[in-house]
Design a protein around this motif. Sequence first.
Motif, PDB file in Angstrom:
ATOM      1  N   UNK A  46       6.463   0.764  -0.273  1.00 25.57           N
ATOM      2  CA  UNK A  46       4.975   0.233   0.266  1.00 25.57           C
ATOM      3  C   UNK A  46       4.803  -1.122   0.065  1.00 25.57           C
ATOM      4  N   UNK A  47       4.605  -1.165   2.150  1.00 29.37           N
ATOM      5  CA  UNK A  47       4.592  -3.478   2.189  1.00 29.37           C
ATOM      6  C   UNK A  47       3.226  -3.711   1.005  1.00 29.37           C
ATOM      7  N   UNK A  48       3.496  -5.075   1.019  1.00 31.67           N
ATOM      8  CA  UNK A  48       2.125  -5.251   0.049  1.00 31.67           C
ATOM      9  C   UNK A  48       0.489  -4.498   0.649  1.00 31.67           C
ATOM     10  N   UNK A  49       0.165  -5.822   1.840  1.00 31.24           N
ATOM     11  CA  UNK A  49      -0.696  -5.221   3.181  1.00 31.24           C
ATOM     12  C   UNK A  49      -1.010  -4.240   2.423  1.00 31.24           C
ATOM     13  N   UNK A  50      -0.171  -2.603   2.649  1.00 31.23           N
ATOM     14  CA  UNK A  50      -0.348  -1.389   2.373  1.00 31.23           C
ATOM     15  C   UNK A  50      -1.036  -1.340   1.248  1.00 31.23           C
ATOM     16  N   UNK A  51      -0.356  -1.641   0.207  1.00 35.31           N
ATOM     17  CA  UNK A  51      -0.586  -1.709  -1.150  1.00 35.31           C
ATOM     18  C   UNK A  51      -2.412  -2.086  -1.294  1.00 35.31           C
ATOM     19  N   UNK A  66     -15.452  -2.499   5.363  1.00 35.90           N
ATOM     20  CA  UNK A  66     -15.815  -3.586   4.437  1.00 35.90           C
ATOM     21  C   UNK A  66     -14.386  -3.719   3.895  1.00 35.90           C
ATOM     22  N   UNK A  67     -13.073  -2.784   4.309  1.00 31.36           N
ATOM     23  CA  UNK A  67     -11.965  -3.647   4.070  1.00 31.36           C
ATOM     24  C   UNK A  67     -11.141  -3.856   5.352  1.00 31.36           C
ATOM     25  N   UNK A  68     -11.770  -4.063   6.977  1.00 31.77           N
ATOM     26  CA  UNK A  68     -11.419  -4.179   7.897  1.00 31.77           C
ATOM     27  C   UNK A  68     -12.085  -5.411   7.901  1.00 31.77           C
ATOM     28  N   UNK A  69     -13.269  -6.046   7.248  1.00 35.66           N
ATOM     29  CA  UNK A  69     -14.099  -7.100   7.890  1.00 35.66           C
ATOM     30  C   UNK A  69     -13.401  -8.125   6.424  1.00 35.66           C
ATOM     31  N   UNK A  70     -12.736  -7.635   5.349  1.00 34.68           N
ATOM     32  CA  UNK A  70     -11.592  -8.317   4.624  1.00 34.68           C
ATOM     33  C   UNK A  70     -10.547  -8.300   5.194  1.00 34.68           C
ATOM     34  N   UNK A  79      -8.112   2.419   8.654  1.00 37.09           N
ATOM     35  CA  UNK A  79      -8.204   4.083   8.907  1.00 37.09           C
ATOM     36  C   UNK A  79      -6.577   4.368   9.273  1.00 37.09           C
ATOM     37  N   UNK A  80      -5.466   4.078  10.366  1.00 38.70           N
ATOM     38  CA  UNK A  80      -4.148   4.447   9.980  1.00 38.70           C
ATOM     39  C   UNK A  80      -3.291   3.768   9.219  1.00 38.70           C
ATOM     40  N   UNK A  81      -3.759   2.674   8.860  1.00 39.01           N
ATOM     41  CA  UNK A  81      -3.094   2.651   7.101  1.00 39.01           C
ATOM     42  C   UNK A  81      -2.599   3.077   5.990  1.00 39.01           C
ATOM     43  N   UNK A  82      -4.003   3.586   6.558  1.00 41.31           N
ATOM     44  CA  UNK A  82      -4.154   4.357   5.277  1.00 41.31           C
ATOM     45  C   UNK A  82      -3.820   5.902   5.154  1.00 41.31           C
TER      46      UNK A  82
END
Length: 98
Positions: A46-51, A66-70, A79-82
């Motif tokens: 996975x890419x670093x962002x996905x990890x 919270x992840x989206x805000x950060x 949600x799609x990335x996960x």
Amino acid sequence: MRQIAAVGPVQRRGPDVRLGDTLGADDDAFGLVLDREAARVGIGSLAEREKRVLYIRFFAGMTQRAISAELGISQIHVSRLIAESCRRIREDAECADL
């Protein structure tokens, strides 16, 4: 040579005692270890962002909001990335089993 019992002496004796009765029990965490090892290859690809998204979602316990805000992205994108990351990890683990 002296024998040392790890847990204690076997209480059952006689012809009805099987070898399995004298050995340790199944470890419930063994399946978890197998799952983590199976996922290791997929996570590594996975890419670093996905990890990072997976880590902060599943290990830091942050919500998608919270992840989206950060990260400054939409909750739908998180949600799609996960979902996509998990799909790829599963696919890689299944391929490794072959």
